[in-house]
Design an enzyme around this catalytic site. Sequence first.
Site, PDB file in Angstrom:
ATOM      1  N   LYS A 120       0.779  -1.517   0.118  1.00  0.00           N
ATOM      2  CA  LYS A 120       0.359  -0.424   0.521  1.00  0.00           C
ATOM      3  C   LYS A 120       0.969   1.236   0.020  1.00  0.00           C
ATOM      4  CE  LYS A 120      -3.547  -2.354   0.674  1.00  0.00           C
ATOM      5  NZ  LYS A 120      -3.404  -4.080   0.324  1.00  0.00           N
ATOM      6  N   LYS A 155      -8.375   0.516   4.110  1.00  0.00           N
ATOM      7  CA  LYS A 155      -7.489  -0.242   3.700  1.00  0.00           C
ATOM      8  C   LYS A 155      -6.334  -0.349   4.502  1.00  0.00           C
ATOM      9  CE  LYS A 155      -6.843   0.586  -1.542  1.00  0.00           C
ATOM     10  NZ  LYS A 155      -6.900   0.509  -2.816  1.00  0.00           N
ATOM     11  N   ARG A 205      -4.969  -5.585 -13.815  1.00  0.00           N
ATOM     12  CA  ARG A 205      -4.515  -5.952 -12.959  1.00  0.00           C
ATOM     13  C   ARG A 205      -2.470  -5.594 -14.318  1.00  0.00           C
ATOM     14  NH1 ARG A 205      -2.226  -9.450  -8.971  1.00  0.00           N
ATOM     15  NH2 ARG A 205      -2.527  -7.154  -7.868  1.00  0.00           N
ATOM     16  N   ARG A 219     -10.152  -6.820 -13.460  1.00  0.00           N
ATOM     17  CA  ARG A 219     -10.749  -8.131 -12.717  1.00  0.00           C
ATOM     18  C   ARG A 219     -11.717  -6.634 -12.371  1.00  0.00           C
ATOM     19  NH1 ARG A 219      -6.013  -7.492  -8.717  1.00  0.00           N
ATOM     20  NH2 ARG A 219      -6.007  -5.880  -9.141  1.00  0.00           N
ATOM     21  N   ARG A 227     -15.229  -4.511  -4.430  1.00  0.00           N
ATOM     22  CA  ARG A 227     -14.300  -4.931  -4.619  1.00  0.00           C
ATOM     23  C   ARG A 227     -13.656  -6.327  -5.775  1.00  0.00           C
ATOM     24  NH1 ARG A 227     -13.193  -7.554   0.889  1.00  0.00           N
ATOM     25  NH2 ARG A 227     -15.396  -8.584   0.535  1.00  0.00           N
ATOM     26  N   ASP A 267      -2.164  -2.157  -9.739  1.00  0.00           N
ATOM     27  CA  ASP A 267      -3.387  -1.992  -9.896  1.00  0.00           C
ATOM     28  C   ASP A 267      -4.077  -0.942 -10.318  1.00  0.00           C
ATOM     29  OD1 ASP A 267      -3.771  -4.754  -8.951  1.00  0.00           O
ATOM     30  OD2 ASP A 267      -3.769  -3.866  -6.783  1.00  0.00           O
ATOM     31  N   GLU A 275      -2.290   0.579  -6.215  1.00  0.00           N
ATOM     32  CA  GLU A 275      -1.349  -0.485  -5.888  1.00  0.00           C
ATOM     33  C   GLU A 275      -0.158  -0.944  -6.859  1.00  0.00           C
ATOM     34  OE1 GLU A 275      -2.670  -3.309  -3.693  1.00  0.00           O
ATOM     35  OE2 GLU A 275      -4.455  -2.021  -2.383  1.00  0.00           O
ATOM     36  N   ASN A 277       2.164  -4.380  -6.090  1.00  0.00           N
ATOM     37  CA  ASN A 277       2.565  -5.462  -5.272  1.00  0.00           C
ATOM     38  C   ASN A 277       3.649  -6.103  -6.288  1.00  0.00           C
ATOM     39  OD1 ASN A 277      -0.620  -5.985  -4.468  1.00  0.00           O
ATOM     40  ND2 ASN A 277      -0.137  -5.193  -6.521  1.00  0.00           N
TER      41      ASN A 277
END
Length: 308
Positions: A120, A155, A205, A219, A227, A267, A275, A277
């Site tokens: 994050k 979050k 993604r 997604r 979400r 993302d 984000e 990742n």
Amino acid sequence: MRHLFVLDPIDQINPLKDSSSALMQAAHRAGIEVWACVPADLQARGNECWVDASRLVPEPWFSKVEQINRSIKDFDCIWMRKDPPVDDAYLYATHLLELAERDGVLVINSPSALRAWNEKLGALRFSHLMAPTFVGSRVDDLATFARAHGEVVLKPLGGRAGQGVVRVAKTSPGLEALLELVTDQERLPVMVQRFLPAVVDGDKRILLVNGKPLGAVNRRPKPGDFRSNLAVGGQPEPTEITSIEQNICDELSPSLRENRLFFVGIDVIDGVLSEINVTSPTGIREVERLMKIPLGDQVISLLLETFS
């Protein structure tokens, strides 16, 4: 050539969905010996890292050939693919892997970067690409931000796969009580971001390898949820990388390469970075299936080309 994958127990991995399985199978197809262990198998003997590792034949899925204790210097590349949480056990494993890195073994992603780039908070290095964001522990400050932006998403900084993410409006009753809960009575910081309504059309993604975007999947949230994470019911869809998203990747690329973050998933919602990742990015299987791209093989090929 030998690659060691540090990950969750093999029997917890779904070969049809898991990106680690895609990478292991691609490495096997490239003629690389595939070995695996869990973080608890890592050891230090003086200033040298050793490991109890199992050699695997990962296709069709997995058969164990042998298990031995050996120096981690015997491996050409180590993939740290243990899923979060980034707890004490995870952090200690990165310190042990740093011994291997000092001995010249390639570790993906770099142990120091795994510690420094919270998934994050790491994105805050590029906050100008993000929705308005505030991180803090004080309820009054968080509530002020939430009311200024009307509708926000909370979050937890240690969360993963959409777990614990909450959408809340400024008019929601009990806002302060909710903030007390998510901050554990102002003990823990939490991220609050302006809610992006475009998330109903999906959260993309994008997988970057050595700073280069190789594939993406959209997604879409399931009905009744905001979400989009696949782990909480989001549905993957084919997609393309837009020019705006390519610009985001181009801006991130130098920093990712500088910090030895070789395999990363970002993302993006409606052209806005959400984000970065770095621990065990997912999405390879979905890109391969929906976009007809042999992404696992491309990742291994690019790795061999970059570090040969």
